[in-house]
Design an enzyme around this catalytic site. Structure first.
Site, PDB file in Angstrom:
ATOM      1  N   GLU A  10     -42.590  15.622  40.242  1.00 32.51           N
ATOM      2  CA  GLU A  10     -43.784  15.539  39.401  1.00 32.51           C
ATOM      3  C   GLU A  10     -44.467  14.185  39.547  1.00 32.51           C
ATOM      4  O   GLU A  10     -45.693  14.094  39.511  1.00 32.51           O
ATOM      5  CB  GLU A  10     -43.437  15.806  37.935  1.00 32.51           C
ATOM      6  CG  GLU A  10     -42.894  17.204  37.656  1.00 32.51           C
ATOM      7  CD  GLU A  10     -43.838  18.320  38.089  1.00 32.51           C
ATOM      8  OE1 GLU A  10     -45.069  18.092  38.116  1.00 32.51           O
ATOM      9  OE2 GLU A  10     -43.356  19.419  38.405  1.00 32.51           O
ATOM     10  N   HIS A  14     -46.909  14.109  42.394  1.00 34.58           N
ATOM     11  CA  HIS A  14     -48.266  14.539  42.051  1.00 34.58           C
ATOM     12  C   HIS A  14     -49.033  13.383  41.401  1.00 34.58           C
ATOM     13  O   HIS A  14     -50.212  13.149  41.697  1.00 34.58           O
ATOM     14  CB  HIS A  14     -48.217  15.718  41.075  1.00 34.58           C
ATOM     15  CG  HIS A  14     -47.800  17.008  41.696  1.00 34.58           C
ATOM     16  ND1 HIS A  14     -48.450  17.562  42.777  1.00 34.58           N
ATOM     17  CD2 HIS A  14     -46.800  17.867  41.384  1.00 34.58           C
ATOM     18  CE1 HIS A  14     -47.877  18.706  43.102  1.00 34.58           C
ATOM     19  NE2 HIS A  14     -46.866  18.913  42.275  1.00 34.58           N
ATOM     20  N   HIS A  67     -50.307  10.786  43.786  1.00 31.64           N
ATOM     21  CA  HIS A  67     -51.477  11.285  44.522  1.00 31.64           C
ATOM     22  C   HIS A  67     -52.738  11.072  43.691  1.00 31.64           C
ATOM     23  O   HIS A  67     -53.766  10.610  44.198  1.00 31.64           O
ATOM     24  CB  HIS A  67     -51.275  12.763  44.832  1.00 31.64           C
ATOM     25  CG  HIS A  67     -52.142  13.277  45.940  1.00 31.64           C
ATOM     26  ND1 HIS A  67     -52.159  14.597  46.324  1.00 31.64           N
ATOM     27  CD2 HIS A  67     -53.036  12.664  46.750  1.00 31.64           C
ATOM     28  CE1 HIS A  67     -53.003  14.760  47.320  1.00 31.64           C
ATOM     29  NE2 HIS A  67     -53.554  13.602  47.593  1.00 31.64           N
TER      30      HIS A  67
END
Length: 830
Positions: free
Chosen positions: A605, A608, A611
């Protein structure tokens, strides 16, 4: 899934000398709570002083026009020493009593959820939605009335701002309505979401907006000044319009809306109403030997064991019951969905096929893959899956061969595995694989993974790779939705604060148990004229006392939330929420200890999140994870490789009491045991991805469309193990068909890309390459920082140094598939 990059060394020698130096440089600081708490009190004092000073200043300067409103203006508190922040990270997650004092706020004004100045009460959601809608309508008017070249050049930026204005409400409201514990606030957020979502749907079918964008994209005088990112945003917006059938005649648009509504209803029914053909299986208790006797007794009535078909007990029985006839009965039941579930599924496929035909496409897959997907066509997906199946087949064959040989030890004349043998014999082989290893029990592994230690480790890893770290900050009044939520600033070593991260990581009965990453607000550059417009809007509303007042235009343009100002450019900062469901201890006797796979989930997680943090683009439509859908899981899946690497673990994984480093043999054993049959698992995922493609192909239009036959044929053509017997119909349980809709392959696609990136960029972790700044910067500059603002194939070609990938297409997809998805076994052979 993840593999260690090298064979495990002897326990005392598994860390190389460079890693030892790295570990020494990053040694865990022993808690110094008095000093930390002194800093916290000082920080609270500074914040309170700023609040009072800001309030006095606003009253002095603006007493006449705005006598009754509070000013939302907080100076950014500079980061403390990075070593102090590093120590603080571990403490605020591992010591509840420390967190309670650390987060005890001074009396002050309510700054609103996420520091959004509108969201100080349930009523604030309505106000925020109305203000946003008014701004959106002004933007729409400008776009519809554009006619000069300079105005057309601004259309992409105007439409991106329009999207951001609406998403600011939608994204926050969507998160709040499913996470906030206060039902009044949930209802208010839900109402705001409904209001704005309805308006967004109107915009998506507004032909004037689409026509203006189309004119701009066709005018060379306009497009010649657009950046690569701007052109990417224009294409994303165009595809969004086309998905809503905005280019069709009115009667066809009306039919499109009807079909879309019906598809949504049927898809929901398919997921929520799927049932097995028989609810339970009755088996004589004498045939249940091997299963946990406590579980068996709890299900026994009058000598018969009644096993619920879709249950943990049924799955356990398939793994442990010795009697093959009992396993056969359970297998048939658990692989046979009801005729109603299959009928609903096939109705969904036919409706999607009709929608695609109405939109001018041969199939739903063709329609879905043209938008924000690297594959771009069903033919390219087929190339990838066939190539992947070929590269994976030898491993799958070997695994099924090992199961058959194990079966022949007790059934010497057995010539083949039965479908109900697979779980049983793979479980035996998993136990045998590590039974001879002289390592401590794996249940002590969690002692090296306290939650605070893992968060601390993530900060250290990101600091080494990208020059960013997590800095704990006490939340202001009203900023978070629960006392357990930790607020972290993400700080870059030269740019200062670059994002805000809220960590809601502990279990609550009223919270979704699914780990997730939420982007509450994306990155976007805010132009001076936008700030002037919002500032004038504020000045024109002087009589209103229900509106927040901001001291400066950049605060007003950000609704009071975090922003950066570098080289004169103002950007709204990514605001992210990370949600998990880890159990919480209410005292300091022992911190929350995570299992290895919970650590892997947290790393995933956070991939993500990184990013979203690094892709701070100028346009929100392509910020962070708003990239090609079949690329979005690459950064998160890549993080699973890091958590399995010994040099990475040496940076943070330490015993919560003794501070000893984790013995890597423990981790290696856990990984090898879990990934032992990855080839056969991958083969099953390939077949499911092929099923997803086949059901969304032209075949869904045929009168003889039979999803059961399609599934069984795929198993027999591409499977290495025993296929499902005739009479079963498992596809009625394939709930992902509802959400993925011909994109299920993307999970496998990103697994392959993550493995390749790990091997090429980070050298499989060899020689400490997993923590080298040059490698992290290469990944960031080639791929992560672009979000969706650059052709993803060009990003991949750059990061992997593979020129053949640059133009994408079917051959590029086949090349990716040929790399395979099986990870190393850490020295274990079949």
């Amino acid at each position: 899934m993840i593999r260690a990059s090298a064979r495990p060394r002897q326990l005392e020698r598994w860390v190389c000398s460079s890693c030892l130096r790295q570990r020494a440089a990053l040694a865990v600081l022993q808690p110094r709570e008095p000093r930390q708490l002194a800093q916290v009190r000082s920080l609270h004092s500074v914040q309170r002083s700023q609040q009072l000073q800001g309030k006095k200043q606003s009253q002095k300067q603006l007493a006449s026009p705005f006598p009754s409103r509070q000013t939302r203006h907080y100076a950014y508190v500079a980061p403390t020493d990075d070593r102090e922040d590093d120590n603080l990270l571990r403490t605020i997650f591992d010591k509840p009593s420390f967190w309670q004092e650390y987060s005890a706020l001074p009396i002050g004004m309510n700054v609103g959820l996420f520091q959004n100045a509108y969201l100080t009460s349930p009523k604030g959601f309505e106000t925020f939605a109305n203000v946003s809608l008014a701004r959106a309508r002004r933007i729409v008017d400008r776009v519809l009335n554009a006619y000069t070249v300079p105005e057309y050049r601004r259309i992409v930026r105007e439409l991106d701002r329009l999207s951001d204005t609406l998403c600011r409400v939608l994204d926050m409201a969507d998160f709040v309505r499913v996470t906030h514990p206060d039902h009044k606030i949930q209802r208010a957020a839900n109402a705001a979401w409904d209001t704005v979502y309805q308006y967004m749907n109107e915009l998506n079918t507004m032909t004037g907006l689409y026509e203006q964008l189309d004119r701009a994209m066709k005018n060379p005088e306009v497009t010649k000044v657009w950046s690569e990112e701007e052109k990417a945003v224009a294409e994303v917006l165009r595809q969004d319009f086309l998905k809503s059938a905005v280019n069709l005649p009115k009667w066809e648009r009306d039919r499109f809306v009807q079909l879309s509504s019906k598809i949504s209803t049927v898809a929901t029914a398919f997921v929520h109403e799927m049932t097995p053909d028989q609810a339970w299986v009755a088996i004589p208790s004498s045939k249940m030997r091997g299963m946990d006797p406590v579980q068996v007794r709890s299900l026994t009535r009058n000598g018969m064991v009644y096993v619920p078909t879709l249950s943990a007990q049924a799955a356990l029985a398939l793994r442990t019951v010795h009697d093959p006839e009992a396993r056969k009965m359970l297998y048939y039941a658990s692989r046979t969905s009801s005729a109603r579930s299959v009928s609903t599924l096939e109705m969904l496929m036919r409706l999607r096929a009709e929608l695609a035909e109405l939109s001018g496409f041969e199939s739903y897959a063709q329609m879905a893959l043209r938008d924000r997907m690297m594959a771009r066509s069903p033919e390219a997906v087929d190339k990838f899956l066939r190539a992947l199946a070929g590269s994976n087949k030898p491993r799958a064959v070997a695994e099924f061969g090992a199961m058959l040989r194990e079966k022949q030890k007790t059934v010497p004349d057995a010539e083949a595995l039965e479908p109900w043998d697979r779980e049983y014999y793979s479980t035996i082989l998993r136990k045998q694989a590590t039974a001879s290893e002289r390592v401590p029990r794996t249940d002590v592994l969690s002692s090296f993974f306290s939650l605070g230690t893992v968060i601390q480790g993530l900060s250290r890893i990101f600091n080494l790779l990208y020059g960013i770290r997590f800095a704990p900050r006490p939340p202001l009044r009203g900023e978070t939705w629960h006392p357990d939520v930790r607020r972290l600033d993400v700080v870059h070593d030269t740019e200062g604060r670059v994002a805000v991260l809220y960590c809601d990581l502990f279990y609550r009965a009223d919270k979704s148990p699914n780990p997730a990453h939420f982007t509450l607000r994306c990155s976007r550059e805010i132009l001076p004229e936008e700030m002037d417009e919002v500032w004038q809007e504020q000045m024109s509303q002087a009589p209103r006392t229900d509106m927040p007042y901001f001291q400066r235009p950049e605060f007003a343009a950000n609704d009071g939330m975090a922003f950066s100002k570098i080289d004169g450019k103002v950007k709204q900062l990514p605001t992210i929420a990370l949600v998990c469901d880890f159990p919480q201890n209410n005292d300091d006797s022992q911190p929350v200890l995570l299992s290895y796979f919970q650590v892997e989930t947290l790393f995933h997680e956070m991939g993500h999140a990184i990013h979203s943090i690094l892709a701070r683009t100028s346009f929100q439509n392509v910020a962070g994870t708003r990239c090609a859908t079949d690329l979005a899981e690459l950064p998160s899946t890549l993080m699973e490789y890091f958590v399995a690497d010994p040099s990475v673990l040496s940076v943070f994984a330490r015993h919560y009491e003794t501070d000893d480093p984790v013995p890597y043999a423990l981790v290696s054993r856990k990984i090898r045991q879990a990934r032992l049959f990855e080839g056969s698992d991958t083969e099953n995922q390939i077949i499911l991805a092929m099923l997803d493609q086949a059901l969304h192909s032209r075949r869904a239009r045929d009168d003889a469309f039979d999803s059961t036959q399609i599934f069984h044929d795929l198993q027999r053509e591409f499977g290495s193990g025993p296929p499902d017997p005739r009479g079963t119909r498992w596809q009625g349980f394939f709930g992902h068909l509802s959400g993925y809709g011909s994109t299920y392959y993307s999970y496998l696609f990103d697994r392959v890309l993550a493995q390749r990136t790990w091997e090429v960029v980070f050298k499989g972790g060899a020689g400490g390459a997993a923590l080298e700044r040059a490698n992290g910067e290469h990944l960031k500059n080639s791929l992560l920082k672009w979000g969706g603002g650059r052709d993803p194939w060009k990003c991949l070609a750059a990061v992997l140094n593979e020129p053949k990938l640059e133009d994408g297409g079917e051959e590029a997809m086949a090349l990716v598939g040929s790399w395979g998805a099986a990870r190393q076994q850490g020295g274990m052979s079949m």
